[in-house]
Design a protein around this motif. Sequence first.
Motif, PDB file in Angstrom:
ATOM      1  N   VAL A   1       0.874  -1.172   0.000  1.00 55.12           N
ATOM      2  CA  VAL A   1       0.000   0.000   0.000  1.00 55.12           C
ATOM      3  C   VAL A   1       0.910   1.221   0.000  1.00 55.12           C
TER       4      VAL A   1
ATOM      5  N   VAL B   1       0.974   5.183   0.385  1.00 55.87           N
ATOM      6  CA  VAL B   1       0.194   6.313   0.877  1.00 55.87           C
ATOM      7  C   VAL B   1       1.030   7.569   0.651  1.00 55.87           C
TER       8      VAL B   1
ATOM      9  N   VAL C   1      -3.042   5.019  -2.139  1.00 54.72           N
ATOM     10  CA  VAL C   1      -3.942   5.795  -1.295  1.00 54.72           C
ATOM     11  C   VAL C   1      -3.408   7.224  -1.275  1.00 54.72           C
TER      12      VAL C   1
ATOM     13  N   ASN D   1      -3.895  11.281   0.162  1.00 55.72           N
ATOM     14  CA  ASN D   1      -4.493  12.056   1.246  1.00 55.72           C
ATOM     15  C   ASN D   1      -5.306  13.232   0.713  1.00 55.72           C
TER      16      ASN D   1
ATOM     17  N   VAL E   1      -7.972   9.149   5.720  1.00 55.90           N
ATOM     18  CA  VAL E   1      -6.775   8.500   5.161  1.00 55.90           C
ATOM     19  C   VAL E   1      -6.564   7.163   5.866  1.00 55.90           C
TER      20      VAL E   1
ATOM     21  N   ALA F   1      -9.053   4.706   4.555  1.00 49.43           N
ATOM     22  CA  ALA F   1      -8.699   4.268   3.201  1.00 49.43           C
ATOM     23  C   ALA F   1      -7.570   3.230   3.244  1.00 49.43           C
ATOM     24  N   ILE F   2      -6.612   3.442   4.130  1.00 45.81           N
ATOM     25  CA  ILE F   2      -5.519   2.470   4.280  1.00 45.81           C
ATOM     26  C   ILE F   2      -6.086   1.132   4.748  1.00 45.81           C
TER      27      ILE F   2
ATOM     28  N   CYS G   1       0.716  11.462   5.856  1.00 46.73           N
ATOM     29  CA  CYS G   1       0.492  10.118   5.312  1.00 46.73           C
ATOM     30  C   CYS G   1       1.164   9.060   6.181  1.00 46.73           C
TER      31      CYS G   1
END
Length: 137
Positions: free
Chosen positions: A7, A9, A36, A38, A46, A49-50, A70
């Motif tokens: 992932v 971010v 992902v 921000n 955020v 979403a993570i 992030c």
Amino acid sequence: MSEARGVLVAHGAMAAGMIDAVRKISGAPEDAIFAVSNEGRSPEQVQQAILEVLGDGPAVVFTDLGAGSCTLAARLSCAHRSAVAVVTGVNLPMLLDFVFHRADPVERIAARMTDKGRAGVRLLHEPCDDDGRPLSR
């Protein structure tokens, strides 16, 4: 053991752009690594979403800036997950290496990513004065 999920971010469109490049260069499957952003999200959004893309298995969360929002969201999202590592200072060589070594244990992946990230940064040409001498010396 299942393959680790990645992932990324990051601020703005950085995550999507880097993931697009990784997939085009490596042919990595869609479920190997996720972006992902921000942008337009509160810190809590955020984090959510993570968590939505993190999954239940082993994972590595990459972030852009060590002291950025992030990274804070990633650390909070992963605080209670034992098979998840957070690696900051992401770069393309690191992400490419990740998609080819996702089957390794997360602790080995995390160590490898920090080494690969450092190795990906090099000074290839130093600025010089008019006589061709490097300015940094």
